[in-house]
Design a protein around this motif. Structure first.
Motif, mmCIF file in Angstrom:
data_model
loop_
_atom_site.group_PDB
_atom_site.id
_atom_site.type_symbol
_atom_site.label_atom_id
_atom_site.label_comp_id
_atom_site.label_asym_id
_atom_site.label_seq_id
_atom_site.Cartn_x
_atom_site.Cartn_y
_atom_site.Cartn_z
ATOM 1 N N PRO A 79 17.972 4.722 -21.935
ATOM 2 C CA PRO A 79 17.630 5.215 -23.275
ATOM 3 C C PRO A 79 16.773 4.212 -24.041
ATOM 4 C CG PRO A 79 19.931 5.652 -22.793
ATOM 5 C CD PRO A 79 19.425 4.787 -21.681
ATOM 6 N N GLY A 80 15.735 4.728 -24.660
ATOM 7 C CA GLY A 80 14.825 3.885 -25.427
ATOM 8 C C GLY A 80 13.779 3.180 -24.593
ATOM 9 N N ALA A 81 13.784 3.415 -23.297
ATOM 10 C CA ALA A 81 12.833 2.729 -22.419
ATOM 11 C C ALA A 81 11.417 3.232 -22.657
ATOM 12 C CB ALA A 81 13.211 2.927 -20.958
ATOM 13 N N GLN A 82 10.486 2.336 -22.380
ATOM 14 C CA GLN A 82 9.064 2.655 -22.425
ATOM 15 C C GLN A 82 8.547 2.693 -20.986
ATOM 16 O OE1 GLN A 82 6.223 -0.582 -23.426
ATOM 17 N NE2 GLN A 82 5.574 0.755 -25.080
ATOM 18 N N SER A 83 7.891 3.783 -20.628
ATOM 19 C CA SER A 83 7.300 3.893 -19.302
ATOM 20 C C SER A 83 5.987 3.124 -19.270
ATOM 21 C CB SER A 83 7.067 5.366 -18.963
ATOM 22 O OG SER A 83 6.421 5.495 -17.720
ATOM 23 N N TRP A 84 5.879 2.193 -18.320
ATOM 24 C CA TRP A 84 4.665 1.386 -18.175
ATOM 25 C C TRP A 84 4.183 1.569 -16.740
ATOM 26 C CZ3 TRP A 84 3.776 -3.872 -20.925
ATOM 27 C CH2 TRP A 84 2.558 -4.441 -20.523
ATOM 28 N N PRO A 85 3.317 2.564 -16.490
ATOM 29 C CA PRO A 85 2.841 2.798 -15.129
ATOM 30 C C PRO A 85 1.572 2.010 -14.836
ATOM 31 C CG PRO A 85 2.167 4.591 -16.537
ATOM 32 C CD PRO A 85 2.874 3.596 -17.425
ATOM 33 N N THR A 86 1.428 1.577 -13.608
ATOM 34 C CA THR A 86 0.163 1.034 -13.146
ATOM 35 C C THR A 86 -0.129 1.633 -11.790
ATOM 36 O OG1 THR A 86 -1.145 -0.989 -12.828
ATOM 37 C CG2 THR A 86 1.127 -1.009 -11.998
ATOM 38 N N ASP A 87 -1.412 1.841 -11.494
ATOM 39 C CA ASP A 87 -1.759 2.379 -10.185
ATOM 40 C C ASP A 87 -2.925 1.598 -9.614
ATOM 41 O OD1 ASP A 87 -4.219 4.852 -9.826
ATOM 42 O OD2 ASP A 87 -4.026 3.658 -11.645
ATOM 43 N N VAL A 88 -2.919 1.464 -8.291
ATOM 44 C CA VAL A 88 -4.018 0.843 -7.568
ATOM 45 C C VAL A 88 -4.292 1.688 -6.328
ATOM 46 C CG1 VAL A 88 -3.544 -1.521 -8.345
ATOM 47 C CG2 VAL A 88 -2.450 -0.664 -6.261
ATOM 48 N N CYS A 89 -5.404 1.419 -5.688
ATOM 49 C CA CYS A 89 -5.727 2.079 -4.434
ATOM 50 C C CYS A 89 -6.279 1.018 -3.488
ATOM 51 C CB CYS A 89 -6.747 3.192 -4.662
ATOM 52 S SG CYS A 89 -6.961 4.307 -3.258
ATOM 53 N N VAL A 90 -5.798 1.018 -2.258
ATOM 54 C CA VAL A 90 -6.190 0.001 -1.278
ATOM 55 C C VAL A 90 -6.590 0.690 0.021
ATOM 56 C CG1 VAL A 90 -4.660 -1.740 -2.284
ATOM 57 C CG2 VAL A 90 -3.820 -0.287 -0.419
ATOM 58 N N PRO A 91 -7.305 -0.012 0.900
ATOM 59 C CA PRO A 91 -7.565 0.554 2.229
ATOM 60 C C PRO A 91 -6.245 0.876 2.920
ATOM 61 C CG PRO A 91 -8.871 -1.438 1.868
ATOM 62 C CD PRO A 91 -7.914 -1.354 0.730
ATOM 63 N N LEU A 92 -6.250 1.937 3.712
ATOM 64 C CA LEU A 92 -5.007 2.351 4.372
ATOM 65 C C LEU A 92 -4.394 1.232 5.205
ATOM 66 C CD1 LEU A 92 -5.710 6.022 5.522
ATOM 67 C CD2 LEU A 92 -4.094 5.252 3.780
ATOM 68 N N SER A 93 -5.241 0.397 5.816
ATOM 69 C CA SER A 93 -4.726 -0.686 6.654
ATOM 70 C C SER A 93 -3.951 -1.717 5.859
ATOM 71 C CB SER A 93 -5.878 -1.373 7.395
ATOM 72 O OG SER A 93 -6.814 -1.901 6.467
ATOM 73 N N SER A 94 -4.156 -1.770 4.539
ATOM 74 C CA SER A 94 -3.478 -2.745 3.681
ATOM 75 C C SER A 94 -2.353 -2.135 2.863
ATOM 76 C CB SER A 94 -4.498 -3.394 2.724
ATOM 77 O OG SER A 94 -5.530 -4.038 3.432
ATOM 78 N N LEU A 95 -2.166 -0.818 3.002
ATOM 79 C CA LEU A 95 -1.230 -0.130 2.117
ATOM 80 C C LEU A 95 0.213 -0.601 2.300
ATOM 81 C CD1 LEU A 95 -0.705 2.029 -0.016
ATOM 82 C CD2 LEU A 95 -0.593 3.724 1.826
ATOM 83 N N ALA A 96 0.672 -0.737 3.541
ATOM 84 C CA ALA A 96 2.067 -1.131 3.774
ATOM 85 C C ALA A 96 2.357 -2.482 3.145
ATOM 86 C CB ALA A 96 2.363 -1.153 5.270
ATOM 87 N N ASP A 97 1.465 -3.459 3.352
ATOM 88 C CA ASP A 97 1.689 -4.786 2.774
ATOM 89 C C ASP A 97 1.685 -4.734 1.254
ATOM 90 O OD1 ASP A 97 1.915 -5.981 5.244
ATOM 91 O OD2 ASP A 97 -0.169 -6.667 5.324
#
Length: 471
Positions: free
Chosen positions: A336-354
């Motif tokens: 309760p009372g939390a603020q949503s702070w989203p961030t998004d990035v995009c990486v090459p698929l080969s680097s996604l797991a790391d």
């Protein structure tokens, strides 16, 4: 090059707007408060006036008044942005596009629709349903089409159908001085002239105000949905990569970490295994998908996945994707009372797991609740923090962690934002991502198209540090 808003005659502009637009030009505190923020964590900032145009021609009139009196003008769509793109940080005019809500032309044979900027995505698809066509870009929120153009939106269907840049054929744009410009055409491709359409897509209202959009449509696909849990996040990501390499037709695939799965299990009856989970949608006729199910199941099992749980019917499939859409709202409500702070990035698929695993390690080392979700089929993932807006230490910690996510993405050749846009939140990373010369060229374009810097000032481009550039 001046990055700052030219000082102007706000009172004179307000008087001119009220005289011209009457009760569609409002200065009351309540309406200004509604246009002072979006869905992001960035601080609110009120405009001086909110204007509701009914046509492209009226937008041009408003822009001409803003230009004459050197007053900032900031487009406002559905207010669902996540990086502060619609916040009028320098005051001025908030131009609300909600009355630009007409679907102007549906051309089923050409698989094209032309709409005004204020049309909402879900309503447009409802109107298109009887044609057998749909517009696939789905950012989750019921955003306006103009807002989606502004941020270069993406979403769950991007792995199959692409993002806004691939699906916008043409625009009507009002310039900073009130001219009306039309870009693109009804043709599916062109090699004629500069590509002005894609210059404006993703420009967040800093180069012009989008009032009409021509969109590419697609046939509504046959689709089958499925769910699988995985012992590890790495296994889930690797399974997606191998399914894509096998050439299987993924319509969409969404990653949910175990923390979000736990939230969903407290609010929904899907009864998910308490594991990192993938929601799949495969496109094709049921017979062809059935013949591939053994291959898909084998790849999932090879990466520590549970047996695939296939949706039994369309209602169950809709429930799966609706759960994905609302899950983060449930997570926010748990604090309760939390603020949503989203961030998004995009990486090459080969680097996604790391990238996902390193982010997960940061979350586990922090006391702030956070959740990882992602359109992992195209390398795009989100980390959403639920922080206390009144706790300065928490805010500083989220800022630090969000910055680490971006720095890691850039280090492997990725981008600071896959779909939320730059707005206020990602400006500091523009030079690191694009280089000083590219940012300088962006400034040149901005000055050429908006010499007074009245179009959504303070967005996208980082501040100039040199004091000689200040007013």
């Amino acid at each position: 090059m001046n990055q700052h808003v030219a000082s102007g005659g706000t009172a004179e502009a307000i008087a001119a707007l009220v005289s011209r637009f009457g009760d569609r030009a409002l200065t009351g505190l309540s309406v200004r408060d509604l246009h002072a923020h979006d869905e992001s964590h960035h601080p609110a900032s009120r405009p001086d006036i909110v204007v509701f145009p009914n046509s492209t021609e009226e937008v041009a009139e408003i822009a001409a008044i803003a230009n004459r009196y050197r007053v900032p003008i900031v487009p406002f769509g559905a207010g669902s942005g996540l990086e502060g793109g619609a916040i009028p940080v320098a005051g001025g005019i908030s131009l609300d596009t909600s009355r630009l809500d007409r679907i102007l032309d549906i051309r089923p044979d050409d698989m094209i629709v032309r709409v005004e900027a204020g049309v909402r995505r879900q309503e447009m698809n409802r109107q298109l349903r009887d044609t057998g066509l749909f517009f696939p870009v789905d950012p989750g929120a019921d955003a306006s089409i103009g807002g989606m153009v502004s941020t270069g939106a993406s979403g769950t269907n991007a792995v199959r159908f692409g993002v806004m840049r691939e699906n916008v054929l043409g625009l009507t744009v009002v310039t900073a001085d009130g001219r009306i410009v039309r870009t693109g055409s009804l043709a599916r491709k062109s090699s004629s002239g500069y590509d002005l359409t894609r210059l404006f897509v993703g420009s967040e209202g800093t180069l012009g105000i989008v009032t009409e959009v021509i969109l590419r449509l697609h046939p509504i696909p046959d689709a089958v949905s499925a769910i699988a849990g995985f012992q590890t996040l790495a296994g889930a990501v690797s399974a997606v990569i191998d399914i894509k390499r096998a050439g299987l037709s993924i319509g969409r695939v969404e990653l949910l970490d175990e923390a979000l799965v736990a939230v969903i299990n407290r609010h929904e009856t899907l009864a998910l295994a308490p594991l990192p989970t993938l929601f799949f949608e495969f496109h094709g006729n049921p017979e062809s998908i059935a013949t591939l199910s053994d291959v898909i199941a084998a790849i999932v099992a090879d990466h520590g996945g549970t047996p695939l749980r296939w949706a039994k019917n369309a209602d169950e499939a809709r429930r799966i994707w609706e759960t994905r859409r609302v899950g983060l709202g449930w997570a926010k409500a748990e604090r309760p009372g939390a603020q949503s702070w989203p961030t998004d990035v995009c990486v090459p698929l080969s680097s996604l797991a790391d990238a996902v695993l390193d982010t997960h390690a940061d979350i586990r080392a922090s006391q702030i609740p956070a959740y990882i979700v992602g359109h992992v089929g195209d390398g795009n993932f989100h980390c959403v923090f639920m922080s206390d807006p009144d706790d300065a230490q928490e805010q500083a910690e989220v800022h630090r962690l969000a910055g680490r996510i971006v720095v890691r993405a850039l280090a492997v050749g990725g981008t600071a934002t896959g779909e939320h846009g730059v707005g206020l939140g990602k400006r500091a990373f523009q030079e690191a991502e694009h280089g000083a010369e590219a940012v300088a060229l962006m400034r040149t374009l901005k000055v050429a198209l908006d010499p007074l810097n009245i179009l959504n000032p303070g967005k996208i481009l980082p501040e100039l540090a040199d004091p000689e550039h200040s007013n």
